[in-house]
Design a protein around this motif. Structure first.
Motif, PDB file in Angstrom:
ATOM      1  N   SER A   1       0.362  32.075  31.154  1.00 40.69           N
ATOM      2  CA  SER A   1      -0.034  33.095  30.866  1.00 40.69           C
ATOM      3  C   SER A   1      -1.022  33.561  31.928  1.00 40.69           C
ATOM      4  N   LEU A   2      -1.219  35.018  31.927  1.00 46.30           N
ATOM      5  CA  LEU A   2      -1.935  35.594  33.171  1.00 46.30           C
ATOM      6  C   LEU A   2      -3.180  35.893  32.823  1.00 46.30           C
ATOM      7  N   PRO A   3      -4.130  35.661  33.388  1.00 47.31           N
ATOM      8  CA  PRO A   3      -5.585  35.935  33.228  1.00 47.31           C
ATOM      9  C   PRO A   3      -5.950  37.196  32.741  1.00 47.31           C
ATOM     10  N   PRO A   4      -6.615  37.810  31.969  1.00 47.73           N
ATOM     11  CA  PRO A   4      -7.080  39.093  31.693  1.00 47.73           C
ATOM     12  C   PRO A   4      -7.614  39.696  32.904  1.00 47.73           C
TER      13      PRO A   4
ATOM     14  N   TRP B   1      -7.852  47.159  36.069  1.00 45.78           N
ATOM     15  CA  TRP B   1      -6.733  48.268  35.350  1.00 45.78           C
ATOM     16  C   TRP B   1      -7.114  49.599  36.072  1.00 45.78           C
ATOM     17  N   CYS B   2      -8.403  49.940  36.253  1.00 46.57           N
ATOM     18  CA  CYS B   2      -8.644  51.441  37.197  1.00 46.57           C
ATOM     19  C   CYS B   2      -7.895  51.172  38.383  1.00 46.57           C
ATOM     20  N   VAL B   3      -7.744  50.083  39.223  1.00 49.30           N
ATOM     21  CA  VAL B   3      -7.184  49.858  40.344  1.00 49.30           C
ATOM     22  C   VAL B   3      -5.670  50.143  40.271  1.00 49.30           C
ATOM     23  N   LEU B   4      -5.040  49.572  39.318  1.00 46.52           N
ATOM     24  CA  LEU B   4      -3.621  49.847  39.019  1.00 46.52           C
ATOM     25  C   LEU B   4      -3.270  51.307  38.869  1.00 46.52           C
ATOM     26  N   ILE B   5      -4.274  52.051  37.947  1.00 45.36           N
ATOM     27  CA  ILE B   5      -4.049  53.321  37.593  1.00 45.36           C
ATOM     28  C   ILE B   5      -4.116  54.185  38.838  1.00 45.36           C
ATOM     29  N   ALA B   6      -5.114  54.000  39.567  1.00 46.73           N
ATOM     30  CA  ALA B   6      -5.521  54.682  40.950  1.00 46.73           C
ATOM     31  C   ALA B   6      -4.509  54.339  41.938  1.00 46.73           C
TER      32      ALA B   6
END
Length: 130
Positions: free
Chosen positions: A2-5, A11-16
């Motif tokens: 499992s990946l750490p949350p 998540w904002c980095v991914l969106i950006a």
């Protein structure tokens, strides 16, 4: 396995990181006529109006991305309060969305002001842990 949350800021980095691709898609949406996939930059260079501005927003989004990513990482490393990092990261993404919309609409003065705010948010992230 499992990946750490991920934090909200990550998540904002991914969106950006995905925003430049959204700008590229926007510049091409509904366009008719041939697009040359061998030399796509030639096609983009021939665009005008909002399509050209969407393509320019793509380039600018890529240009601002390294500073934002670095700032989020530094804020995490320096032990900034997670809530502060998350709020600043959300603010950055929100400002980028407004920036892109203003760029596509051709509102240059407002666009520049929003760009400056985004830059200040990235700088604030660097010092959030101090």
């Amino acid at each position: 396995m499992s990946l750490p949350p991920l934090t909200i800021a990550y998540w904002c980095v991914l969106i950006a990181a995905l925003l430049p691709y959204a700008c590229a898609w926007l510049s091409k949406i509904g366009s008719f006529g041939p697009r040359d996939n061998v030399t796509p930059r030639d096609w983009a260079a021939k665009q005008s109006g909002w399509r050209s501005r969407a393509n320019a927003a793509q380039a600018n989004s890529f240009e601002g991305l390294p500073l934002f990513i670095g700032a989020v990482v530094v804020a995490h490393q320096w032990g900034a309060t997670q809530g502060t990092v998350d709020v600043l990261a959300i603010a950055y993404v929100a400002l980028r969305l407004v920036y892109i919309a203003l760029y596509v609409r051709g509102a240059s003065a407002a666009r520049s002001a929003v760009w400056t705010l985004g830059l200040l948010v990235s700088i604030a992230l660097f010092f959030a842990g101090r």
